[in-house]
Design an enzyme around this catalytic site. Structure first.
Site, PDB file in Angstrom:
ATOM      1  N   TYR A   1      23.205 -34.269 -10.680  1.00  0.00           N
ATOM      2  CA  TYR A   1      23.487 -34.718  -9.321  1.00  0.00           C
ATOM      3  C   TYR A   1      24.927 -34.489  -8.887  1.00  0.00           C
ATOM      4  CZ  TYR A   1      18.794 -36.534  -9.335  1.00  0.00           C
ATOM      5  OH  TYR A   1      17.429 -36.627  -9.391  1.00  0.00           O
TER       6      TYR A   1
ATOM      7  N   THR B   1      20.894 -28.640   3.427  1.00  0.00           N
ATOM      8  CA  THR B   1      20.282 -28.534   2.099  1.00  0.00           C
ATOM      9  C   THR B   1      21.142 -27.700   1.173  1.00  0.00           C
ATOM     10  OG1 THR B   1      18.519 -27.530   0.784  1.00  0.00           O
ATOM     11  CG2 THR B   1      18.731 -26.710   2.992  1.00  0.00           C
TER      12      THR B   1
ATOM     13  N   GLY C   1      17.835 -26.217  -7.939  1.00  0.00           N
ATOM     14  CA  GLY C   1      17.152 -25.223  -7.108  1.00  0.00           C
ATOM     15  C   GLY C   1      15.722 -25.018  -7.567  1.00  0.00           C
TER      16      GLY C   1
ATOM     17  N   ASP D   1      19.988 -26.302  -1.286  1.00  0.00           N
ATOM     18  CA  ASP D   1      19.116 -25.210  -1.750  1.00  0.00           C
ATOM     19  C   ASP D   1      19.263 -23.954  -0.898  1.00  0.00           C
ATOM     20  OD1 ASP D   1      18.125 -26.786  -3.755  1.00  0.00           O
ATOM     21  OD2 ASP D   1      16.419 -27.505  -2.584  1.00  0.00           O
TER      22      ASP D   1
END
Lengths: 425, 425
Positions: A318, A140, A185, A142
């Site tokens: 993106y 991920t 995020g 994030d």
């Protein structure tokens, strides 16, 4: 330990990253070595592919193909936002498919949601007395998985964001003004925090950084921008897409932006993502809204002082998780390691788990890769620790920089002209 | 020819690029070699620095500094949007400053506007009988200078855009849907056209490309998207920020977007740039508007067919001209060459001019770098030639690909998984 023989399924889930295919290929290479594994099936678009029985034969991929796929951003098997829950019909169906195809090993590459899916399937196997091993392979951008120092995918995205701010700050030095950049995020500010990693000196941007972990106050934000602009004649700001005034969807600043820009003008409800939350990425609405709010207050002020007030907003979008060729070496290496080790753990023990990366203490960067119970990693998402954010909630601390720098690696070498002025005549 | 001895001023103007400092440093290195040049003065923020007598002593920069500056995006001296016009007080003032500082050589790195500025100053010098040489050094990511095959700055920005679409298309294969990406370029579609250069196969995006050179029809646009989405279940679109229904500012699609999203909701006039034109970059409004228009029509259609319709929009923004470390080698080399040759031309002839790049015919990429009269390059901007755009106005031609590929260089090597499916049981 029972030597479990059968087919293995591997799938990818959630937002793709630039290194998710490294985990995939490393797992495939490791699976190929074992005599316990008969077929290696790649599920197309994660659990969707399992439900539709769409599997790619990963043993039939040529070496050249796999070598290319390693270098390729995005999820080579396709990804999904689908997340079956315990008790769903989908879970039962997944099990029917696994039995039918004699699947004894399941590897799921993804974030917290994917750990949850793996955990649900693991529980179902136990309850049905079906001999089965599941491992979650972490991924991920994030960086919010519980139990890990950091997560594969993060460091490369962080490198992209650091480079993006390096370039954008140089652009802003060239043509001065306020620049607001929105970074991915939803709940964790790690990626936004990475915006500072390429700073050349004290005067470099970003000058302000805002995180989802701190309540966002638009008036304080505008005051902060005003203070930096007043001092430097310019101000570069990093803002997490998840900034909010509270914990609910309605508290997201993007919701307020949507209410103002969409609901009032085009009578449109805020676009929502696959989970029904307000859509944060793939729209410039948050940046445009912040720019609008700052401009409305500060433009008249500076115009009254006969100073030009230029403000722009960008949303990195993106590209942060897909731009090819900008790679953290640490990330590339570790993404492969977690794939390989997931297979080794699954083949050598009789527990289901999630691979976790732990950092060893010491002056040099080193990690230990081990595993944790699935249920633990599936519990939810981790926020950035408090001591990574400054008191005012508008910048990182040195502790964050020390944490992130070894992950991101050396950034492009750049430099500023020396300000030796020609004496005025 | 008169051997003109005195100081040289060099400045940078307009939107910065990733290679504009290569032209600067190459010019400085070449100026240092000549005994005719006494001081080398860098104007801070172009003509603004001349007017304020803010010059950086470029002879005092260390080798290390210059070596670093070469690698650095942005305008190291600072840039400006200011464009003095013939007859302005500013022009008179610039001349006073040049006389006071014994400036005999002026080099201005920039686009068409900068060529105009150089031309105005050149004319003023002639009319005042002041011995003086001016050269324009070309720079623009828009690639729209008259008389050049291409312009330094374009190829690196084009490489960024090509890479961005490579990654974004892989992301879109992973999680399918419609994706609209807005690319820089007010009047010229060269940068948007570069979106196709990293395509892997026929199914790769971008599937549709829209240029400012063709009238934009929103209904045809939606039909085009519908057709691709119907066929592939996904659709990646490259749209130039300058798309319009006609030649006026009011015809820009971003103006319509602003009317709808800003004027109706927040009662705000469309933000305008330094020249009073609608602001195209630094806002996500065009992408958001196109997404809104497509979603409103196609989402109900596909929902009625029980098909998920996902759509997102990104605006690549200032990263296109500032992202460090993604470099076209041809661009890097040529940006240095035009800087060096501008100095050689100025020192060896008694004409003022603009450096132009011409491509030699033949199977291998080769150029000749020469110069053209300033007035010719200052005439305006060039659009993309007709034969670079397809009949339908929604894609490039092979001629464009043949033109652009040598400029951008080899792109990151990536590959797709082979679709050898496991037989269903």
């Amino acid at each position: 330990m029972v030597k479990l023989k059968g087919n293995a399924v591997i799938g990818q889930s959630g937002g793709p990253t630039c290194v998710i295919n490294r985990s995939l290929v490393a797992a495939v290479e490791e699976l190929k070595k074992s005599s316990l594994i008969t077929g290696i099936f790649g599920a197309r678009h994660g659990v969707e592919g399992i439900l539709k029985e769409e599997f790619i034969d990963l043993k039939k991929q040529s070496r050249t193909t796999l070598a290319r796929v390693v270098e390729t951003p995005g999820a080579a098997l396709g990804s999904t936002r689908k997340r079956p829950r315990e008790g769903d019909d989908d879970c039962v169906k997944i099990f029917e498919v696994f039995r039918k195809y004699d699947v004894r090993y399941f590897f799921y590459i993804g974030g917290g949601d994917s750990a949850q899916t793996a955990n649900t399937i693991s529980a179902l196997a136990r309850s049905q007395g079906y001999d089965f091993r599941t491992f979650h392979i972490p991924k991920t951008i994030d960086n919010d998985l519980i139990g890990s120092d950091h997560t594969p995918g993060y460091a490369t995205a962080a490198r992209f964001v650091a480079c993006a701010f390096m370039g954008d700050d140089l652009d802003n030095r060239s043509l001065k003004g306020v620049k607001v950049n929105v970074v991915m995020g939803r709940r964790a500010g790690y990626l936004t925090a990475a915006s500072v990693l390429g700073k050349l000196d004290e005067e470099s941007g970003p000058h302000l950084v805002y995180f989802p972990e701190r309540r966002f106050d638009i008036d304080r934000f505008i005051d902060d921008v005003d203070a930096v602009f007043g001092r430097l004649g310019r101000c570069v700001v990093a803002v997490s897409e998840g900034i909010a005034t509270g914990p609910e969807d309605k508290d997201l600043i993007v919701t307020q932006a949507g209410e103002m820009l969409l609901k009032e003008s085009v009578r449109m409800e805020m676009p929502r993502d696959a989970f029904g939350h307000p859509q944060l990425s793939g729209t410039g609405i948050l940046a445009d809204y912040l720019v609008y709010r700052v401009r409305r207050l500060l433009e008249p002020k500076y115009e009254a002082l006969k100073k030009k007030f230029r403000i722009r907003g960008d949303t990195f979008g993106y590209l942060q998780r897909s731009f090819p060729g900008v790679l953290s070496e640490v990330d590339a290496r570790e993404a492969a390691q977690v794939g390989k080790l997931a297979v080794q753990f699954a083949l050598s023990s009789d527990i289901d788990g999630s691979v976790v990366i732990q950092r060893k203490s010491g002056p040099r960067y080193a990690v230990e890769i081990t595993y944790a119970p699935l249920a633990e990693v599936a519990r939810g998402e981790a926020e950035m620790p408090d001591h990574f954010i400054n008191q005012a909630g508008n910048y990182v601390t040195q502790a964050f920089i020390d944490y992130a720098r070894p992950l991101v690696g050396r950034l492009p070498k750049i430099g500023l002209i020396q300000k030796s002025l020609v004496p005025k005549r």
